[in-house]
Every structure is written in C-alpha cells, then in structure tokens.
Design a protein around this motif. Structure first.
Motif, PDB file in Angstrom:
ATOM      1  N   HIS A   1     -65.070 -22.616 -48.362  1.00 14.13           N
ATOM      2  CA  HIS A   1     -65.806 -23.422 -49.431  1.00 14.13           C
ATOM      3  C   HIS A   1     -64.622 -23.373 -50.771  1.00 14.13           C
ATOM      4  O   HIS A   1     -64.733 -24.325 -51.510  1.00 14.13           O
ATOM      5  N   TYR A   2     -64.113 -22.271 -50.959  1.00 12.87           N
ATOM      6  CA  TYR A   2     -62.947 -21.986 -51.997  1.00 12.87           C
ATOM      7  C   TYR A   2     -61.706 -22.642 -51.627  1.00 12.87           C
ATOM      8  O   TYR A   2     -61.021 -23.028 -52.605  1.00 12.87           O
ATOM      9  N   PHE A   3     -61.208 -22.417 -50.331  1.00  9.02           N
ATOM     10  CA  PHE A   3     -59.944 -22.775 -49.870  1.00  9.02           C
ATOM     11  C   PHE A   3     -60.066 -23.589 -48.756  1.00  9.02           C
ATOM     12  O   PHE A   3     -59.656 -23.443 -47.728  1.00  9.02           O
ATOM     13  N   PRO A   4     -60.645 -24.919 -48.868  1.00 10.86           N
ATOM     14  CA  PRO A   4     -60.659 -25.966 -47.728  1.00 10.86           C
ATOM     15  C   PRO A   4     -59.523 -26.157 -46.932  1.00 10.86           C
ATOM     16  O   PRO A   4     -59.768 -26.624 -45.875  1.00 10.86           O
ATOM     17  N   GLU A   5     -58.532 -25.961 -47.537  1.00 12.78           N
ATOM     18  CA  GLU A   5     -57.151 -26.429 -46.561  1.00 12.78           C
ATOM     19  C   GLU A   5     -56.503 -25.199 -46.165  1.00 12.78           C
ATOM     20  O   GLU A   5     -55.349 -25.334 -45.603  1.00 12.78           O
TER      21      GLU A   5
END
Length: 441
Positions: free
Chosen positions: A287-291
């Motif tokens: 959610h916070y770091f999708p990649e």
C-alpha cells in the motif's frame, strides 16, 4: 687438536629461535597476518570470483593458500593460546549448529564438493578463533585492527589508481548497471561495502581507546570507500549501528541497546521476509510502497519459500540448491517478475539456511547467531577494555545480522562478510567470559 663446536652452535641457534618464538609480539603478528589475509585473500582484484567468494572451489592458489592459513591458525592456537581461553568459544548451540552443517554435507547433491566447501568453512572458523585468542591485551587488539585495516583499505585505494578496470565495476560485466562503483581488492561491491563498514567500526574503537588520529583516519578512509561502493543499504546501516550501540552505552543503558537491536532485527525481518510470507504485512507494505521488490529479491524469496515447503525438515544439502540441478530443473511461472534461475543464492542468509539445512537448523541458527550474542553483550563485565571491545563487536554484529536479510553469506567458506560476522559473534562471547587487560605484564 681443534675443538668441534658444531653442537654448541646448534644449541645457540635453537636458543635464538626459542627467544624469537617466545617474544610477546609474535602472537599479535600472527593474528595480524591472519586477519589481513582473510580479507585480501590470495586472489585479490579478481572480479570473476564475485559469485563464489575467495575460494572458488577449483582455484588451486586459494585452496593451497587458505589451507596454509588454517595450518598456521591451528599451530598458533596450540603454541600460544591457553586451552582455557579456547574453551570460551564453545557452546552447546554452536556444536549443534555444526552438527546440522555436517548432516547437510552428508546428504548434499555432490558430497565431495560440499565436503570441500565445508572444510574451507571450518578453516575460516578456526582462523577467526585464532585471530580473537592470540592478542593478549587491548593494545595488541588495537595494533592488529589498525595494521590489518590500514593494509586492506590502502591496497583497495591503490587498486583504484593502478588497476581501475578490476578495482571498479565496469560496463562490460554482467551487472553493467554497477559500472563505476568501487570494489577494491574484493570481488564485488556487496563484499567491499560491508568489510569497509566493519573497519569503520574498528576506527571508532581505536579512537575511543585513545588512538585518536589513527582511529579517525581508518574510520574516514573506510567510510569514504564504502560511500563509493554505491551500497545504499550498507551506508544506511552504519549510522544506525553506531547510534543504537554508542548512545545507550554512553548513558549506561546497555539493556536498551539489546532492546533496540532486537526491535530493529524484528522490524527488518517483517519489512523483508514479512512482505512475502505474511499477507497482512504484505498488504501494508504494498500500500505504501507499491513498487518495492528489493531489486527482485521478493520474487526469489517467494520461490525459496515454495521450495522450503517441499523439504522443511532436512533442506536440500550443503551448497546443493542454487544451481542448475535444483533451480534449473524446477518449473517457473512465465509471469514471475524475476528470473530466479540467474540467482546464485537467496539474497537472504536466513532463507538459505532453511533451504540448505531445514527449518530446525534455522531455529538453532537464530539462537546461535542472534539471541546468544545479545545475551553475551549483557554479560560483559563493566571493565573499560571489555566494554570498548564489546561495543565494537556489537556494532559489527548488528550491521552484519541486518545485512543478512538482503545478502547471503552464512557458512560461505571464507567469505569476508561471513568472517566479519564470526568475529563479532565469537568476539562477544569472548569479552563476556574473559578479562581483557589494557596491556599485558
């Protein structure tokens, strides 16, 4: 009739040799040689060793060289070290851990190759014991770290000038994206960075002991080299290790250090392996770091988890998983975001222990490699030299234990990062059980 004094000459020669060998400086010199060699190796500036480390299995120079190193380590231990000093390095957990290693060698895909790798791992362990037990006082420890660190760092800098094509990564290599990044005498920037971090901690130790100018120079030179390896993780972990160990220690709150280190290890484990094996953590992280994939590592860990589930109790054997036999013959989904067949290890030391020896061995490793060292840190007697040396080992331990979440070096023969980890773990055990004098009488 002339007198034959050959016998007296031989006695004189033996007396001179005995005096030389009994000199208090000899053990420190041997320890310094051993410490320098395990980092520089007998094949410095060899980029092709990036995968396999200092001993490539088929390199006769390294095989003979490190065999001699092991022989010198055993000789020096038997000659100069009190057996009671050696006994502090042994524990039931360590013996159980080595039992798992022996079992994993026995059921390896290639037992002869695994046995050779296990032998060099044992040589590394014995050499570290010699390095820690030979110096008789804190002055000797300081001299050993100063000389060995200066040689390793200086030779790495000299290589940048005289041998830039091998002292730096270049665009013609497989990992062309690393072009221009420094690696010095080491095979890869991911080895150079952690070793330079370890010597920067040694510089801090020397500075705190009163070797201010020499300690600062070693710290600054090692840290500058580290910055140019391009390892952001390593560069970020160094100040974390310094702060979490130094500040509570200066305030007399050593329990806080252990609490913070424990929390950092757990947090790092959740942020790395947790986002692969714990659905709730994965959902939050994505959610916070999708990649976020840690440069494809999450795909490797996902595959490793599937394979661990097939052999959870025994693993696949020592140095038997990453390679064409296991990885190359396994079906891989076409839509996986990373080709794991290119991987030579799991990029996570804890994952690789489970793959090699099984989950029970991983549980023992967590106790041996993580829990026991922190208990030893709390047991260090409140004597100046023990505390200063213990803080150096604790910083190195924390750094390498965290680094193991993104790199794999446990039991990797004479890999420099593995040896630095061993120095920290066994060093903490030593300073918790042995009084370190400032200088020997």
């Amino acid at each position: 009739m002339p007198t034959n004094n050959t016998a007296s000459l031989r006695r004189t020669d033996r007396a001179w040799l005995a005096r030389a060998l009994n000199s208090p400086i000899v053990p420190t010199v041997i320890a310094t040689i051993l410490l320098t060699v395990i980092f520089v190796s007998f094949r410095p500036f060899q980029p092709q060793g990036a995968v396999l480390g200092p001993d490539s299995g088929g390199d006769i120079v390294n095989q003979l060289g490190f065999s001699m190193v092991g022989g010198l380590a055993v000789f020096s231990i038997l000659t100069y070290v009190n057996p009671r000093v050696i006994s502090v390095f042994f524990s039931g957990w360590w013996l159980l851990m080595m039992g798992f290693v022996a079992f994993s060698i026995a059921h390896a895909v290639n037992p002869s190759s695994a046995s050779r790798a296990g032998l060099f791992t044992l040589i590394g362990l014995v050499t570290v014991v010699a390095i820690l037990s030979l110096p008789r006082d804190a002055e000797a420890f300081s001299a050993m770290l100063m000389v060995a660190g200066s040689i390793v760092v200086s030779v790495s800098y000299i290589g940048l000038v005289l041998l830039p094509s091998v002292s730096m990564h270049n665009a013609s290599e497989v990992e062309s994206e690393f072009a221009g990044l420094w690696r010095g005498v080491f095979a890869h920037k991911n080895i150079a960075g952690p070793v330079m971090a370890g010597f920067s901690f040694a510089g801090i130790y020397l500075y705190r002991r009163g070797w201010k100018r020499r300690g600062f120079l070693l710290f600054a030179a090692a840290l500058f080299f580290l910055a140019n390896t391009g390892s952001k993780t390593t560069a970020g972990l160094v100040p974390v290790a310094l702060l979490l160990v130094m500040i509570p220690g200066l305030l007399g709150m050593r329990m806080l250090t252990v609490a913070l280190v424990t929390a950092t290890l757990i947090g790092t484990g959740l942020a790395t392996l947790g986002m692969v094996f714990l659905p709730d953590v994965k959902a939050v992280m994505l959610h916070y770091f999708p990649e976020l994939t840690y440069t494809g590592r999450t795909y490797i860990w996902e595959f490793a988890g599937e394979m661990i589930a097939r052999r959870p109790w025994s693993g696949y054997g020592f140095e038997s998983f990453w390679g064409p036999i296991s990885v190359g013959t396994t079906d891989h989904p076409f839509d996986r975001g990373w080709d794991v067949r290119r991987s030579v290890h799991g990029h996570n030391g804890y994952i690789d222990i489970a793959l090699t020896m099984g989950l029970p061995a991983l549980a023992v490793a967590i106790i041996t490699f993580l829990i026991q060292p922190m208990r030893d840190y709390l047991r260090i007697p409140l004597l100046r030299e023990n505390v200063l040396l213990g803080d150096f080992f604790m910083m190195t331990f924390m750094f390498t234990a965290l680094n193991a979440f993104l790199e794999s070096f446990f039991f990797r023969r004479v890999d420099p990062v593995w040896l630095f980890f061993l120095i920290s773990v066994l060093g903490l055990r030593m300073v918790a059980r042995r009084i370190i004098p400032a200088s020997a009488p």
